[in-house]
Structure formats: structure tokens, C-alpha cells
Design a protein around this motif. Sequence first.
Motif, PDB file in Angstrom:
ATOM      1  N   ALA A   1      68.209  10.022  82.750  1.00  0.00           N
ATOM      2  CA  ALA A   1      70.356  10.837  83.061  1.00  0.00           C
ATOM      3  C   ALA A   1      70.924   9.518  82.682  1.00  0.00           C
ATOM      4  O   ALA A   1      70.828   8.629  82.392  1.00  0.00           O
ATOM      5  CB  ALA A   1      69.900  10.551  84.465  1.00  0.00           C
ATOM      6  N   PHE A   2      72.288   9.661  82.674  1.00  0.00           N
ATOM      7  CA  PHE A   2      73.492   9.691  81.982  1.00  0.00           C
ATOM      8  C   PHE A   2      74.383   9.323  83.155  1.00  0.00           C
ATOM      9  O   PHE A   2      75.270   8.274  82.754  1.00  0.00           O
ATOM     10  CB  PHE A   2      74.077  10.549  80.945  1.00  0.00           C
ATOM     11  N   THR A   3      74.260   9.730  84.439  1.00  0.00           N
ATOM     12  CA  THR A   3      75.218   9.482  85.395  1.00  0.00           C
ATOM     13  C   THR A   3      74.723   9.070  86.463  1.00  0.00           C
ATOM     14  O   THR A   3      73.287   9.459  86.651  1.00  0.00           O
ATOM     15  CB  THR A   3      75.910  10.568  85.543  1.00  0.00           C
ATOM     16  N   GLU A   4      74.963   8.011  87.148  1.00  0.00           N
ATOM     17  CA  GLU A   4      74.454   7.639  88.542  1.00  0.00           C
ATOM     18  C   GLU A   4      74.661   8.915  89.651  1.00  0.00           C
ATOM     19  O   GLU A   4      73.274   9.145  90.259  1.00  0.00           O
ATOM     20  CB  GLU A   4      75.326   6.540  88.891  1.00  0.00           C
ATOM     21  N   ALA A   5      75.163   9.957  89.407  1.00  0.00           N
ATOM     22  CA  ALA A   5      74.993  11.137  90.586  1.00  0.00           C
ATOM     23  C   ALA A   5      73.485  12.302  90.176  1.00  0.00           C
ATOM     24  O   ALA A   5      72.758  11.894  91.577  1.00  0.00           O
ATOM     25  CB  ALA A   5      76.177  11.656  90.471  1.00  0.00           C
ATOM     26  N   VAL A   6      73.512  12.027  88.883  1.00  0.00           N
ATOM     27  CA  VAL A   6      72.341  12.524  88.631  1.00  0.00           C
ATOM     28  C   VAL A   6      70.723  12.224  88.596  1.00  0.00           C
ATOM     29  O   VAL A   6      70.001  12.087  89.194  1.00  0.00           O
ATOM     30  CB  VAL A   6      72.263  13.319  86.983  1.00  0.00           C
ATOM     31  N   ARG A   7      71.298  11.296  88.412  1.00  0.00           N
ATOM     32  CA  ARG A   7      70.037   9.786  89.098  1.00  0.00           C
ATOM     33  C   ARG A   7      69.839  10.178  90.138  1.00  0.00           C
ATOM     34  O   ARG A   7      68.662   9.446  90.730  1.00  0.00           O
ATOM     35  CB  ARG A   7      70.530   8.260  88.373  1.00  0.00           C
ATOM     36  N   ALA A   8      70.505   9.615  91.426  1.00  0.00           N
ATOM     37  CA  ALA A   8      70.190  10.084  92.417  1.00  0.00           C
ATOM     38  C   ALA A   8      69.921  10.834  93.094  1.00  0.00           C
ATOM     39  O   ALA A   8      68.569  11.232  94.107  1.00  0.00           O
ATOM     40  CB  ALA A   8      71.691   9.557  93.110  1.00  0.00           C
ATOM     41  N   HIS A   9      70.185  12.661  92.421  1.00  0.00           N
ATOM     42  CA  HIS A   9      69.635  13.579  92.830  1.00  0.00           C
ATOM     43  C   HIS A   9      67.888  13.403  92.023  1.00  0.00           C
ATOM     44  O   HIS A   9      67.358  14.180  92.815  1.00  0.00           O
ATOM     45  CB  HIS A   9      70.427  15.112  91.780  1.00  0.00           C
ATOM     46  N   LEU A  10      67.925  12.653  90.747  1.00  0.00           N
ATOM     47  CA  LEU A  10      66.134  13.343  90.620  1.00  0.00           C
ATOM     48  C   LEU A  10      65.962  12.238  91.243  1.00  0.00           C
ATOM     49  O   LEU A  10      64.660  12.153  91.479  1.00  0.00           O
ATOM     50  CB  LEU A  10      66.331  13.014  89.368  1.00  0.00           C
ATOM     51  N   GLU A  11      65.677  10.705  91.870  1.00  0.00           N
ATOM     52  CA  GLU A  11      64.874  10.139  92.943  1.00  0.00           C
ATOM     53  C   GLU A  11      64.363  11.310  94.160  1.00  0.00           C
ATOM     54  O   GLU A  11      63.807  10.782  94.835  1.00  0.00           O
ATOM     55  CB  GLU A  11      65.846   9.334  92.965  1.00  0.00           C
ATOM     56  N   ALA A  12      66.155  11.796  94.371  1.00  0.00           N
ATOM     57  CA  ALA A  12      66.117  12.833  96.151  1.00  0.00           C
ATOM     58  C   ALA A  12      64.485  13.958  95.651  1.00  0.00           C
ATOM     59  O   ALA A  12      64.235  13.725  96.744  1.00  0.00           O
ATOM     60  CB  ALA A  12      67.373  12.594  96.180  1.00  0.00           C
ATOM     61  N   ARG A  13      64.708  14.281  94.827  1.00  0.00           N
ATOM     62  CA  ARG A  13      64.032  15.591  94.928  1.00  0.00           C
ATOM     63  C   ARG A  13      63.123  14.908  94.220  1.00  0.00           C
ATOM     64  O   ARG A  13      62.019  16.187  95.262  1.00  0.00           O
ATOM     65  CB  ARG A  13      64.902  16.242  93.698  1.00  0.00           C
ATOM     66  N   ILE A  14      62.465  13.953  93.677  1.00  0.00           N
ATOM     67  CA  ILE A  14      61.235  13.762  92.943  1.00  0.00           C
ATOM     68  C   ILE A  14      60.477  13.892  94.475  1.00  0.00           C
ATOM     69  O   ILE A  14      59.192  14.787  94.936  1.00  0.00           O
ATOM     70  CB  ILE A  14      61.095  12.934  92.662  1.00  0.00           C
ATOM     71  N   ALA A  15      60.891  12.690  95.661  1.00  0.00           N
ATOM     72  CA  ALA A  15      60.130  12.723  96.837  1.00  0.00           C
ATOM     73  C   ALA A  15      60.724  14.192  97.641  1.00  0.00           C
ATOM     74  O   ALA A  15      58.672  14.077  98.059  1.00  0.00           O
ATOM     75  CB  ALA A  15      60.747  11.782  97.242  1.00  0.00           C
ATOM     76  N   GLN A  16      61.315  14.806  97.780  1.00  0.00           N
ATOM     77  CA  GLN A  16      61.334  15.627  98.569  1.00  0.00           C
ATOM     78  C   GLN A  16      59.629  17.109  98.195  1.00  0.00           C
ATOM     79  O   GLN A  16      59.651  17.556  98.667  1.00  0.00           O
ATOM     80  CB  GLN A  16      62.768  16.574  98.755  1.00  0.00           C
ATOM     81  N   VAL A  17      59.787  16.970  96.963  1.00  0.00           N
ATOM     82  CA  VAL A  17      59.166  18.354  96.115  1.00  0.00           C
ATOM     83  C   VAL A  17      57.756  17.693  96.198  1.00  0.00           C
ATOM     84  O   VAL A  17      57.143  18.188  96.738  1.00  0.00           O
ATOM     85  CB  VAL A  17      59.286  18.408  94.880  1.00  0.00           C
ATOM     86  N   ALA A  18      57.866  16.625  95.973  1.00  0.00           N
ATOM     87  CA  ALA A  18      56.324  16.306  96.368  1.00  0.00           C
ATOM     88  C   ALA A  18      55.659  16.159  97.916  1.00  0.00           C
ATOM     89  O   ALA A  18      54.449  16.794  98.196  1.00  0.00           O
ATOM     90  CB  ALA A  18      56.254  14.481  96.023  1.00  0.00           C
ATOM     91  N   HIS A  19      56.534  15.899  99.271  1.00  0.00           N
ATOM     92  CA  HIS A  19      56.211  15.853  99.992  1.00  0.00           C
ATOM     93  C   HIS A  19      55.987  17.832 100.512  1.00  0.00           C
ATOM     94  O   HIS A  19      55.730  18.024 102.122  1.00  0.00           O
ATOM     95  CB  HIS A  19      57.441  15.544 101.044  1.00  0.00           C
ATOM     96  N   GLY A  20      56.726  18.372 100.394  1.00  0.00           N
ATOM     97  CA  GLY A  20      56.553  19.659 100.019  1.00  0.00           C
ATOM     98  C   GLY A  20      55.768  20.448  99.864  1.00  0.00           C
ATOM     99  O   GLY A  20      54.429  20.975 100.582  1.00  0.00           O
ATOM    100  N   ILE A  21      55.491  20.087  98.559  1.00  0.00           N
ATOM    101  CA  ILE A  21      53.962  20.838  98.211  1.00  0.00           C
ATOM    102  C   ILE A  21      52.897  19.829  99.249  1.00  0.00           C
ATOM    103  O   ILE A  21      52.052  20.811  99.208  1.00  0.00           O
ATOM    104  CB  ILE A  21      53.799  20.486  96.439  1.00  0.00           C
TER     105      ILE A  21
END
Length: 394
Positions: free
Chosen positions: A265-285
Motif C-alpha cells: 500500500a502507499f498510505t498508512e490508511a490503506v495499509r491498516a485497512h488491509l491488515e484489519a480485513r485480512i483477519a476479518q475475512v479469514a475469521h468469517g470464512i
Amino acid sequence: MPTPDDLAPLAADMTAWRRDFHRHPELGFEETRTAGIVADLLRGWGIAVETGIGETGVVGTLTGTRGPGGNRAIGLRADMDALAMPEMTGAPYASTTPNTMHACGHDGHTAMLLGAARWLAMNRDRFGGTVQFIFQPAEESRGGAARMVKDGLFDRFPVDAVYGMHNLPGLPLGSVAVPKGAVLASSDTWEVRFRGAGVHGARPHLGTDAPLAAAQFIAALPMIVAREIDPLQAAVLSVGHMAAGAPNAPNVIPSEVFLCGTARAFTEAVRAHLEARIAQVAHGIAATCRLRAEPRYIRRISPTINRAEQAAVALRAARAAVGDARAMDDHPPLTPGEDFSDFLAERPGAYVWLGTGDPAHPEGFHHNPHFDFNDAALAHGAAFWCALVEQELA
């Protein structure tokens, strides 16, 4: 301002140094031979030297004699390490170390900064203030910049600004590109382990299918980028490794699957979003598939972002050194990572690209066994460094 013609008398020496480093590559934190040669050369030119900074790093300090304004200091950085991969260039100076080669041009970076140091040592009356020549170990994902910072780099060798330069095949030979803002992406690693209940492949209803969960997770990753990241931003999620089961037991659904990959990612905001959503998607599946997910996100390298003031200084130096036609300020950001960002977190600065022309081999780009630095670019890169010093410290 210094130009490639002014540095041309040193081109043969820079080529010899570069090819010697190429012949004897060293991995991160193992650059003892390279660091020793760098230190000896700097001392021979009357430059004060400190070694062992960040384990195998070297810093040379040179103070100009032109006044006034002699209190300002800048840092110029070159990386020294090689990559763990075999070489296939066939060059007469090819690596003599098995499975180790300079596949990213750090041999050229070191040689160019040495050339600039020699020229500036011979012309110290052209600038005031201090230049810190920073020869960094372990840029290739081993944390060399962070190690130098932790070792007190900028406390022991103070600078008001710090600059980095990297070769770029495909960019016209001798050109210098100074990106505005984002230069390179963050480089992080993610891991997910799906744990289920292994079972006979003929009776899947008696267990929980970890491979099926992993497959759904892999399919869902692109959705995060395509549907959750602003199209005017950028992000990358890639799977680099997966492990499950045994090839001699194809009739067994394994109890766990391990996946890992990279996030950019090129911004800290996008970086943080990727970090959070990888975990959420993994737990959801995992919940859908009646098993457990264990996600982990490892932050490694922050985005490399040029400061406006130092980018403007670097662009003026590029125009002075290589001419207006070969100085560019509109190069787009690239998604590889670079731990020079750890220096930029401590001091303002800028990172530039040096064009090395079209590679000699069709596959001769970075991190490729056919890569080789173009020696014709050495005088251009060294001239940029010298012009930058005069821009900052004249």
C-alpha cells in the motif's frame, strides 16, 4: 554544478569497484568484505570513517571548507547487500559465491557513492557543511536501515536531510526521476492458518474442510482490493506460499492449511485497512466452514514517501547534473518496498531513480538471475550525488 563529464575520469575506477563487488556478493549483515573495502577507500581519501554501524554498515564523514553555512549536514545512502539467488549473466565478473548475486544493482549503488565521495574529497572547497556517506547493510528484507537507526545512526552522525538513489532499468540511460510524494509501497507479510478436523476424502461430511476454507479465502482476497480500496488509491494482496497435506495421501483431507503472502500500500490508511480485513475475512470464512482461523499480519517496511522540500532540491540537482531533458518529476509510484523509509521516518528526505537504459538481456530486471548493472550509468549517478551536495551545502 558537477556533470557526468566531470566524473568521467573516475568511471574506470567505479567500474572496477562495481565489478569486484559483483564478483564477491555478500548477503545482508554479512557484508564484511564489501564494508572493509569501502572503509579503506574512504580513509585513503581523507574521509573520517566509522564501521560496524548496524552490524556491518559504514559511515564516512566529510566536511567542506567553503563557508559560511557550515553547520548544515546531509546524508547520502547506498545499500551494499546482495540476494540469495544463482547468477546466469555469464559475465566475466559473475558471482563466485554459489546462490548469491547482485541482482538488484547494489554493487552499482556502492560504487557510485564511492565515486562521489572521492570527487567531493578532492573538491571540498566547493561546499560547506558536512556530508555523511551512509553505506547500509541488509536492505533486502533483513532490516538494515532499522538496525542502523537503532544503533544511533542519526544521533552519532546528525543530518538535516537524507537522500537515497536506486537504479531503474527501462528508464533512459543517465536520466534521474524524482517522484512527487509516494515512491514505493509498504511491504508487509500476512499469514493465515486454517485448522479443522482431518478426515478421509471419501467421507468429507465427517470432518471440516480446511483446504476448502483456504480456497475461499484466496478467492476473497482480490475482493478486498477491488471493492474496498478507493480506485484512485492502490493496493496489492498476493499469495506467495501455501502448504497442506501430503502428496502421497491424496485421499486425506488435511486438518490444516497454511497460507502466507505479501501486502502492499502507499498510505498508512490503506495499509491498516488491509491488515484489519485480512483477519476479518479469514475469521468469517472459518466460521462458515466450521473451523478455526489464525491470521497474523507482520508490518515490515513502511511506504517510501518523498518530502516536497527535499524532492525539489533533488530535482534541481538532477537538472544541473544530467540536464533538463533527462530530469523527471512525474514518475509514478512502484509497488516494491524499500527500507529507506526507516530513514525517512527519522529525517526528511527524498529517494530518486537513476535510469540505466534497456537491460542487455530481455529478462534483465531487478531480482532476476540475468540482471546486471549498466556501468555506463555510474558517472551519471555519481554526478547527481555531487550536484546534490552542492545544492544543499553550497
